[in-house]
Design an enzyme around this catalytic site. Structure first.
Site, PDB file in Angstrom:
ATOM      1  N   LYS A  12     149.082  -0.131  13.625  1.00  0.00           N
ATOM      2  CA  LYS A  12     149.359  -1.265  14.519  1.00  0.00           C
ATOM      3  C   LYS A  12     148.559  -2.479  14.061  1.00  0.00           C
ATOM      4  CE  LYS A  12     145.172  -1.258  16.699  1.00  0.00           C
ATOM      5  NZ  LYS A  12     144.174  -2.336  16.564  1.00  0.00           N
ATOM      6  N   ASP A 139     143.945   3.173  22.345  1.00  0.00           N
ATOM      7  CA  ASP A 139     145.052   2.818  21.459  1.00  0.00           C
ATOM      8  C   ASP A 139     146.067   3.945  21.289  1.00  0.00           C
ATOM      9  OD1 ASP A 139     143.923   0.340  21.037  1.00  0.00           O
ATOM     10  OD2 ASP A 139     143.162   0.791  19.042  1.00  0.00           O
TER      11      ASP A 139
END
Length: 299
Positions: A12, A139
């Site tokens: 990401k 996350d």
């Protein structure tokens, strides 16, 4: 029972990371806009006599192979909830930079969770998988979901965002890693005595993502952790400057760093930026890829 399951999970980039002040629990409230990018780890889970982890790929030697690894923790938690023996061999094929601010460890946790769910036939609901992900780390839920999403709370409460096109990225890998807790501690030190406002997500950024407009996205990206990362790793400023000089629309530290991210207008420009970064001597290696990317996917 299936003998082996492989799951692919993306890295990401944070196109916005707005950070609030430290909470009593030590975490920070965030407005965290995640965008999954086409760099992947593959997590393979195979029935075994006991839980063990192996890892191969760039910087695999830095990956813990004990029960502190998020992939191991994911297997243990799913097994606990379903009263199963977590006897699996988890193999991680690394391609996401290690300690690079791109959620590689979180991706491995999400990948192992999805793989164990498939291997064991637990048929856990998506909500339960996301709940386990949130327990594992801030996350991890996004690694499961992929695409684009706003994360609030400490980043684990997700709202999916629309992306209307393809964005071209270059990532520059630094010579060493940065610890996420250390970067947050530096953020707290640098803001000691400062009133930090509540983090607010950028509507301008949402609109740019929805339109697939790279120029508008470049004008809206931000990272409140970047000053702390630069304080701990000043040489990253040279990498950022080299990417900008080569024509990147935007240059920023990815998450807590030390990987730096460069948004390019198109594939040709991305290649130009990558070549300039490599010859600048300010980074160890570069990767060119696109976003958005799918979340954890069984292969």
């Amino acid at each position: 029972m299936t003998e082996s399951v492989t799951v692919r999970v993306p890295a990401k980039v944070n196109v916005q990371l707005a950070v609030g002040g430290a909470r009593p629990d030590g975490f920070h409230d965030l407005a965290n806009v995640f965008l999954a990018v086409g760099l992947y780890d593959e997590v393979t889970v195979t029935a075994a006599d006991e839980l063990r982890i192996t890892c191969a790929g760039p910087d695999a030697g830095q990956v813990p192979l004990d029960r502190t690894n998020l992939a191991a923790r994911a297997a243990l938690e799913l097994a606990r909830r379903y009263d199963l023996d977590p006897a699996v061999h988890i193999h991680i094929a690394k391609d996401i930079p290690v300690a690079g601010g791109m959620a590689g460890g979180s991706a491995d946790g999400a990948g192992a969770l999805v793989a164990c769910d498939a291997l064991w036939g637990t048929n856990a609901s998506r909500d339960e998988l996301l709940d386990i992900c949130a327990e594992l780390g801030s996350d991890v839920p996004f690694s499961l979901v992929g695409g684009a999403a706003l994360g609030v709370g400490r980043g684990e409460q997700l709202r999916t965002l629309e992306v209307g096109g393809t964005f071209h990225w270059v990532f520059a890998m630094a010579e060493r890693g940065l610890s996420t807790p250390a970067v947050f501690r530096e953020f707290d030190r640098m803001n000691d005595g400062v009133r930090i406002p509540e983090p607010v997500a950028s509507q301008e950024l949402f609109d740019a993502l929805a339109k697939g407009d790279a120029g508008a996205l470049a004008g809206a990206v931000s990272n409140d952790l970047q000053p702390a990362a630069l304080s701990l790793f000043p040489a990253l400023a040279d990498t950022l400057a080299a990417g900008r000089a080569a024509g990147a629309l935007a240059a920023l530290v990815s998450g807590s760093g030390p990987t730096t991210a460069f948004l390019a207008s198109d594939a040709r420009s991305a290649k130009t930026v990558a070549e300039a970064l490599l010859t600048s001597g300010t980074c160890r290696s570069v990767r060119v890829t696109e976003s958005p990317a799918l979340g954890a996917t069984v292969l």
